[in-house]
Design an enzyme around this catalytic site. Structure first.
Site: not given
Ligand code: ATP
Length: 279
Positions: A11, A95, A100, A102, A137
């Protein structure tokens, strides 16, 4: 059927206003959230041996119970009273710690996938209630529409008429902790007073709403974010913004070709960069 493969999209936030800090330490937010066609791929397989196994193979993403996909499967099996074995393989394209969403999207995909694969019959509303405990999210990715998200992100209203656009999405390969960003946030923007429209009929109207309060924390620590924003605007973007807590930046383009050209130019500077359509 004993196996299912699902796409878990990323997203971006077209808007992120932090309205207030709550007594429980969380923040009340007002966000516009948009799914994009940059997806992890999740394969869930029912196996003969009990237990949940998650494999991802991406540095920085835990394989076991630390993975949000593992916790999603565990929560759902617990509520359904099922003791089946599940193998969950994540092909990670989004990433990590990038703003985003993920991890949350992987969690949402596992809730929806396990529900379908095992015929558990949970409604989307129930999956969203389960999901918000895994990550703020997660409900948005079960909702599956462009949304105004309020509360901590779980109060969702569909936004109609938001145009489908091409974005260049650029990540400078640094990880940003969402918790660190909120800990360092000073609530000074006063954007909570500003009304935000419910309808967006054109790309210009959409670009007029772009704003993110968290840029005030992440950009001073990672000035490369400003450099990317300027690069995208110089490359023809109609607007450019950091997504979530960063550091990923997206630029909004008029068409696919200009988004692809901008993404190529950014990739040439050594950053992760892709052109994607909004979903
Ligand atoms: P948001 O935008 O919701 O804050 P983000 O994109 O900044 O999310 P994510 O990539 O979702 O962050 O990951 C944050 C942390 O969650 C990572 O440091 C990782 O160790 C942990 N994590 C646990 N499960 C997952 C997964 N399936 N994919 C990615 N990260 C994960």
């Amino acid at each position: 059927m004993n196996s299912l493969t699902l796409k878990a999209p990323a997203k971006v936030n077209y808007r992120l206003d932090v309205l207030r800090r709550r007594p429980d330490g969380y923040h009340d937010l007002r966000m516009i959230m948009q799914r994009i066609d940059l997806c992890d791929e999740i394969t869930i397989t029912v196996t003969g041996s009990p237990g949940i196994r998650v494999t991802c193979g991406r540095e920085g993403v835990p394989d076991g119970p630390g993975n949000i996909a593992w916790r999603a499967a565990d929560a759902l099996l617990g509520l359904a009273g099922k003791a089946v074995g599940l193998d969950i393989a994540i092909a990670k394209n989004i990433p990590v710690a990038a703003g985003l969403g993920g991890g949350s999207s992987d969690g949402a995909a596992v809730l929806m996938g396990v529900n379908e694969l095992l015929g558990l019959g949970f409604s989307d509303e129930r999956l969203m209630e389960i999901g918000v405990k895994l990550g703020a999210d997660v409900p948005f990715f079960i909702f599956k529409k462009t949304a105004l998200a309020e509360g901590v992100g779980e109060v969702l209203t569909a936004l109609d008429g938001v145009p489908t656009v091409w974005l260049a999405v650029v990540n400078p390969n640094v990880h940003v902790s969402t918790a660190w960003v909120y800990q360092n946030l000073q609530l000074t923007s006063g954007r909570s007073e500003v009304k935000i429209p419910r309808f967006y009929g054109s790309v210009a109207e959409l670009c007029a709403v772009l704003a993110n309060d968290l840029e005030s924390v992440t950009i001073p620590r990672y000035p490369v974010i400003s450099e990317i924003k300027e690069g995208l605007l110089d490359g023809g973007a109609r607007g450019a913004l950091m997504s979530g807590s960063g550091p990923t930046v997206f630029g909004v383009f008029d068409d696919e070709l200009s988004a692809r050209r901008a993404a190529e130019a950014m990739a040439g500077r050594g950053w992760f960069a892709v052109a994607v359509r909004t979903l």
